[in-house]
Design a protein around this motif. Structure first.
Motif, mmCIF file in Angstrom:
data_model
loop_
_atom_site.group_PDB
_atom_site.id
_atom_site.type_symbol
_atom_site.label_atom_id
_atom_site.label_comp_id
_atom_site.label_asym_id
_atom_site.label_seq_id
_atom_site.Cartn_x
_atom_site.Cartn_y
_atom_site.Cartn_z
ATOM 1 N N VAL A 92 -58.385 85.876 -47.338
ATOM 2 C CA VAL A 92 -59.073 86.835 -46.468
ATOM 3 C C VAL A 92 -58.726 88.259 -46.890
ATOM 4 N N GLY A 93 -57.474 88.464 -47.249
ATOM 5 C CA GLY A 93 -57.083 89.783 -47.737
ATOM 6 C C GLY A 93 -57.851 90.168 -48.981
ATOM 7 N N ALA A 94 -57.971 89.225 -49.899
ATOM 8 C CA ALA A 94 -58.724 89.496 -51.121
ATOM 9 C C ALA A 94 -60.180 89.801 -50.800
ATOM 10 N N PHE A 149 -52.306 92.219 -40.355
ATOM 11 C CA PHE A 149 -53.430 92.202 -41.289
ATOM 12 C C PHE A 149 -54.411 93.328 -40.984
ATOM 13 N N ILE A 150 -54.780 93.422 -39.726
ATOM 14 C CA ILE A 150 -55.775 94.433 -39.360
ATOM 15 C C ILE A 150 -55.173 95.827 -39.463
ATOM 16 N N ALA A 151 -53.869 95.933 -39.254
ATOM 17 C CA ALA A 151 -53.199 97.224 -39.419
ATOM 18 C C ALA A 151 -53.286 97.671 -40.872
ATOM 19 N N GLN A 152 -53.030 96.749 -41.766
ATOM 20 C CA GLN A 152 -53.115 97.097 -43.180
ATOM 21 C C GLN A 152 -54.541 97.463 -43.557
ATOM 22 N N GLY A 153 -55.498 96.790 -42.946
ATOM 23 C CA GLY A 153 -56.894 97.150 -43.172
ATOM 24 C C GLY A 153 -57.183 98.578 -42.744
ATOM 25 N N MET A 154 -56.654 98.965 -41.601
ATOM 26 C CA MET A 154 -56.852 100.345 -41.127
ATOM 27 C C MET A 154 -56.201 101.331 -42.082
ATOM 28 N N LEU A 155 -55.044 100.975 -42.617
ATOM 29 C CA LEU A 155 -54.387 101.845 -43.593
ATOM 30 C C LEU A 155 -55.253 102.003 -44.830
ATOM 31 N N ALA A 179 -49.964 101.036 -54.517
ATOM 32 C CA ALA A 179 -49.580 99.739 -55.089
ATOM 33 C C ALA A 179 -49.108 98.797 -53.994
ATOM 34 N N CYS A 180 -48.402 99.362 -53.033
ATOM 35 C CA CYS A 180 -47.859 98.544 -51.957
ATOM 36 C C CYS A 180 -48.964 98.059 -51.028
ATOM 37 N N ALA A 181 -49.950 98.906 -50.779
ATOM 38 C CA ALA A 181 -51.009 98.548 -49.841
ATOM 39 C C ALA A 181 -52.018 97.581 -50.463
ATOM 40 N N PHE A 182 -52.277 97.743 -51.750
ATOM 41 C CA PHE A 182 -53.305 96.921 -52.393
ATOM 42 C C PHE A 182 -52.727 95.759 -53.184
ATOM 43 N N GLY A 183 -51.436 95.775 -53.429
ATOM 44 C CA GLY A 183 -50.828 94.674 -54.170
ATOM 45 C C GLY A 183 -51.377 94.594 -55.579
ATOM 46 N N ASP A 184 -51.574 93.378 -56.039
ATOM 47 C CA ASP A 184 -52.032 93.203 -57.421
ATOM 48 C C ASP A 184 -53.508 93.551 -57.589
ATOM 49 N N MET B 147 -44.784 101.209 -45.836
ATOM 50 C CA MET B 147 -46.222 100.911 -45.845
ATOM 51 C C MET B 147 -46.620 100.191 -44.557
ATOM 52 N N ARG B 148 -45.860 99.188 -44.190
ATOM 53 C CA ARG B 148 -46.184 98.455 -42.958
ATOM 54 C C ARG B 148 -46.092 99.359 -41.739
ATOM 55 N N PHE B 149 -45.102 100.222 -41.773
ATOM 56 C CA PHE B 149 -44.923 101.123 -40.634
ATOM 57 C C PHE B 149 -46.123 102.046 -40.457
ATOM 58 N N ILE B 150 -46.512 102.665 -41.536
ATOM 59 C CA ILE B 150 -47.612 103.619 -41.448
ATOM 60 C C ILE B 150 -48.937 102.894 -41.193
ATOM 61 N N ALA B 151 -49.032 101.667 -41.668
ATOM 62 C CA ALA B 151 -50.228 100.868 -41.382
ATOM 63 C C ALA B 151 -50.338 100.611 -39.887
ATOM 64 N N GLN B 152 -49.212 100.243 -39.291
ATOM 65 C CA GLN B 152 -49.243 100.002 -37.849
ATOM 66 C C GLN B 152 -49.563 101.284 -37.086
ATOM 67 N N GLY B 153 -49.089 102.396 -37.605
ATOM 68 C CA GLY B 153 -49.450 103.673 -37.001
ATOM 69 C C GLY B 153 -50.945 103.914 -37.051
ATOM 70 N N MET B 154 -51.564 103.613 -38.174
ATOM 71 C CA MET B 154 -53.022 103.786 -38.291
ATOM 72 C C MET B 154 -53.744 102.871 -37.314
#
Lengths: 197, 197
Positions: A92-94, A149-155, A179-184, B147-154
Motif C-alpha cells: 500500500v505504501g508503494a 501510515f496516513i501521517a507519513q502520507g501527509m508528510l 530518503a527517510c520519508a520515501f525509503g528506497d 521523520m515520524r515525529f514531523i509526520a505525525q505533526g503534519m
DNA sequence: GTATGTGGTAATCGACTGATTACTTGACGC
DNA sequence: GCGTCAAGTAATCAGTCGATTACCACATAC
C-alpha cells in the motif's frame, strides 16, 4: 500544436477539465486558482468551464471526490494484490508513492481540500474523503499502523507541496529527510519529479 | 466592547495585526484571506494594515517567520527541560500538542505556507522554516524518529485544519484516529477546541 | 434547405480586493 | 498658541475573477 477547435463530447471534455483542474488546484490552492487558469490548462474558454460545472465550488468538490476515489482504488488494488498479510503495508505504501509520482496533482488537490475544512461546501467532502481513506487502511492495519501510515502520507504531501523535493540537493538534512520519508523509492520519485519539468 | 479609537504605538499594533493575521490566514489560507479581514480581526482599518506591512505578501511572510520561531522556541524549551535523553521525545511531542491547543492559528498558518511552495516569495520562507524545525528535531532524535515525529505533526495539522477534530463524536473511527494521533492528550485538546467556540 | 440541438466562445457585468491618496485627530516640544 | 510628527481612517482607483448573456459553428433529422 493543433489549434483547430476540435469538438469533443461534453462528458469527454469534463474529464479533460477535471484532470487539468486537479493540477491547477493542487498547485495554487482553491482560492488561488481561477476558473480561467483551469480553462487554459484544459485548452478551452473560461465560460465553458463554468457552464459544465456550474460553479467553481462544484468543480473543486468534483475534483476532490474524483481524487479521493483514485486513492481508494489504488489502495484497493494494492490490498487485493497482496495475499500475505505481512506484505500489505509495504504494498500500500508503494502504491501511494507511485500515485505521487505519476499524478502529483491528485495528492496536492486532496491536500488543498483538507486544509479548507472551514468551508461549508468543501469541508464535509474533504473530511468524508479523508475518513474513507482511513477506514480503508483500517481493514488491513491496526489503528496505530494506520495512523502512522496516513501521517507519513501527509508528510509526503507536504514535502511535495512545499517544493522541498526539488531542493533535495541543498543541505544534507533535506536529502536525509527525503530518503527517510520515501525509503528506497526516493530515486524513483526524484526522477518522476525531474521528468515533468 | 470599547469603540474608542484607542491609539497604540505602531510596534504594538504590528503585534496585534500579526496575531490576528495568523488566525485569519490559518483559517482561510493565503489567497482566501483578505487584508480587510485581517484588519477587522485586529480592530483597525484595512489601509493601515497595508501601510504597516507594505504588502499582503510581506505580512504573510512575517507571519510565517513568526510562527516558525514560535514552534522552535517551544521545542527548545522542551528539549532544555528534559535532562534525560529518553524523555525528550515525549516532552517535545507534548510541547507541540500544547502549542496546537493554545494557539491553533500558529500551526495552521504554517501549514498554509507549506502548501504554497510554488510561490516565489512565500515558498523559500516556508521551506526554510520547515527545515529549521526538522534540524532542531535532529539534535535530539535519529533521522527515523524525527521523520515520524514531523509526520505525525503534519497529520495533526491536517486533522485540525480539516475540521475533523470537531467531528470526533461522529463515527467510531474518527474518535479512534484522534485518540491514536493525540494519545493521552486528546481530552485536553478537545477541551481546548470547545473553549474558543 | 431548414429546423434543431450540441459544443463552444467573445463580450461584458458586478462584486471584490490590494493598494494609494488625501485627510483627520491628538500628543508633545518649544 | 503653534508647528510637527505619529496614529489612523474615508474615499477611491485599478485590476481581477466568477458568472451571465448573447452569439457562432456545425452536425444531423426531416
Amino acid at each position: 500544436m493543433e489549434q483547430k477547435p476540435d469538438r469533443i463530447s461534453a462528458p469527454a471534455r469534463r474529464e479533460q477539465i477535471l484532470e487539468a483542474a486537479a493540477r491547477v488546484f493542487g498547485e495554487l490552492g482553491y482560492a488561488g486558482a481561477t476558473t480561467d487558469k483551469v480553462a487554459r490548462a484544459a485548452g478551452i474558454s473560461q465560460p465553458y468551464v463554468v457552464r459544465l460545472f456550474g460553479t467553481k465550488d462544484q468543480l473543486f468538490v468534483e475534483v476532490l471526490e474524483r481524487t479521493g476515489e483514485r486513492v481508494l482504488r489504488a489502495f484497493d488494488e494494492a490490498i487485493e494484490a497482496s495475499d500475505d498479510a505481512a506484505t500489505v503495508q509495504a504494498r500500500v505504501g508503494a502504491a501511494y508513492v507511485e500515485l505521487v509520482q505519476t499524478d502529483r496533482g491528485v495528492l496536492l488537490s486532496l491536500m488543498q481540500g483538507f486544509i479548507l475544512g472551514h468551508d461549508p461546501h468543501i469541508g464535509p467532502v474533504a473530511r468524508r474523503g479523508f475518513m474513507r481513506i482511513y477506514d480503508r487502511l483500517r481493514t488491513v492495519m491496526e489503528p496505530e499502523e494506520a495512523m502512522r501510515f496516513i501521517a507519513q502520507g501527509m508528510l509526503i504531501n507536504t514535502l511535495i507541496a512545499s517544493g522541498l523535493m526539488a531542493e533535495f540537493q541543498q543541505g544534507q538534512n533535506v536529502h536525509e529527510l527525503l530518503a527517510c520519508a520515501f525509503g528506497d523509492k526516493l530515486g524513483l520519485v526524484l526522477d518522476g519529479m525531474a521528468a515533468d519539468r
